[in-house]
Design an enzyme around this catalytic site. Structure first.
Site: not given
Ligand code: C5P
Length: 421
Positions: A223, A289, A293, A319-320, A351, A355
């Site tokens: 991206n 970062a 996704d 992974p998130d 979020k 999270k």
């Molecule tokens: O869910 P979304 O991507 O909008 O969430 C954004 C936040 O989650 C940011 O702080 C981003 O760095 C973190 N993030 C992450 N790992 C992912 C997706 C998002 O740490 N796979």
């Protein structure tokens, strides 16, 4: 306290130029010191004026040059005592044998020797002379005395000399001297930040930039994230006294001064390193970062060849990272970011809870003037309920200024946390 450690703000250097052929290098030194952000005032001895004129230094420093001790007119401007107080550093470059001898003996018969005795600032001397004069017992004896008196001696370089000799006695290049002076002030500033800064004693981990998910050995999904916000935050945290580790996806930005940088490519690597940082002991985790996704389910071992009109690539969820770290037992203070194009506040607040973050900073990336590739940003910050803090609006400003405000928000939240019952 400044948050940009690349430039030292408002530090005053009195550059004393004494009689020696290296005086010509001091003209360039003034330029370099000014470029590095220092205020410079030049003092010249009589000997120095035989080699180069005060007018040169006046033009380069932008300040009148000081040459006389007993000149009522000059003393009415900035007198020697005022000059001594003004200095954050007295740098004597080049320092002649005669000047070293005067300093060692404590004479006060001209402006520079008087200034030396009258200043409380650190004194640096950069001796430059013929190699035989440098090696002379009297010179070495004087230098030893000066070191004992707390003067910092910048060793001369070896090489060919203006007089035709070869040996020790050349004044270091202006760039080298400027680097040494800058480092000295950085270290001093750092010591203060480490003791009194808002994030003193904390280890902060910042993720920044995009991730790159390989399709085959030559192609990837990624991206447009530039990493600017994360890099600015890393710099701001360092300036606030923290030890900072920056886990960076592929971006073309210089590593901020003092920050440890670990480069990664994919989301899985970014998570791996983030988990390692938890083992190291992490107090604050800031996730800026733009993590992809999804990643390619099966990365082709060889370059995929063109064939047919369609190509299907199957993707699986990454992974998130921030959510995974937030679930760990010994979790740091967690800061997330949200870039949204609509319902910005609602999604961000969602979020924060989903999270399990402590704080989230969100921005509206549908606005063309802020966000991704821009140097500016505007954000709204939400805090988890236990902090009992109002949301904060950070108005449009440079990413450095926004970073500084985010550091303040983190600091305030850390001091506002209600102990869980
Ligand atoms: O869910 P979304 O991507 O909008 O969430 C954004 C936040 O989650 C940011 O702080 C981003 O760095 C973190 N993030 C992450 N790992 C992912 C997706 C998002 O740490 N796979």
């Amino acid at each position: 306290m400044s948050f940009d450690l690349s430039v030292i703000p408002n530090k005053n250097i009195v550059l004393a130029v004494t009689g020696g052929i290296a005086a010509y290098k001091s003209a360039i030194l003034v330029r370099r010191l000014k470029d590095a952000g220092f205020n410079v005032r030049v003092v010249m001895t009589q000997g120095a004026q035989a080699f180069i004129t005060p007018l040169t230094f006046q033009a380069l420093s932008g300040n009148p040059v000081h040459t006389e001790l007993l000149n009522p007119e000059a003393e009415a401007g900035m007198g020697h005592i005022e000059l001594a107080r003004w200095a954050d550093l007295l740098l004597v470059a080049p320092a002649s044998c005669d000047t070293l001898a005067k300093f060692a003996a404590g004479l006060a018969d001209d402006l520079l020797s008087t200034l030396y005795l009258a200043t409380k600032s650190p004194v640096w001397v950069a001796p430059a002379m013929n190699q035989q004069m440098w090696a002379a017992k009297a010179t070495q004896r004087n230098l030893n005395t000066l070191v004992e008196d707390g003067v910092h001696v910048i060793m001369p370089d070896a090489g060919s000399q203006a007089c035709g000799d070869v040996g020790l006695g050349r004044m270091p290049e202006p760039e080298d001297l400027t680097r040494q002076v800058t480092q000295y002030f950085h270290k001093a500033q750092r010591a203060i930040a480490e003791k009194f800064g808002m994030l003193a004693g904390k280890h902060v981990v910042v993720t920044a930039g995009p991730t790159r998910e390989a399709i085959d050995p030559v192609r990837y999904i990624s991206n447009h994230s530039t990493g600017k916000m994360g890099f600015s935050l890393a710099a701001a945290c360092y300036a606030a006294g923290a030890k900072v580790t920056l886990i960076a996806g592929p971006v073309s930005l210089d590593t901020p001064n003092g920050v440890r940088r670990i480069n990664v490519s994919s989301a899985v690597q970014m998570l791996d390193i983030s988990m390692q940082m938890l083992d190291e002991g992490c107090d604050i985790f800031i996730a800026t970062a733009a993590v992809a996704d999804y990643r390619v389910a099966e990365v082709a071992e060889h370059k995929i060849k063109k064939s047919g009109d369609e190509l299907n690539v199957s993707l699986i969820k990454n992974p998130d990272i921030v959510a995974t770290i937030a679930q760990q037992q010994k979790r740091p203070f967690m800061v997330g970011f949200a870039a949204e194009t609509r319902n910005v506040e609602e999604y961000a607040a969602g979020k924060l809870v989903a999270k399990k973050l402590d704080m989230i900073a969100c921005n509206d990336v549908s606005r063309p003037d802020i966000g991704f590739a821009s140097d500016e940003n505007a954000m709204i910050v939400f805090f988890a309920e236990q902090y009992q803090m109002q949301k904060r609006d950070l108005e449009k400003a440079s990413k450095q200024e926004i970073a500084q405000q985010l550091v303040e928000a983190i600091h305030d939240a850390l001091h506002n946390e209600i102990e869980p019952v």
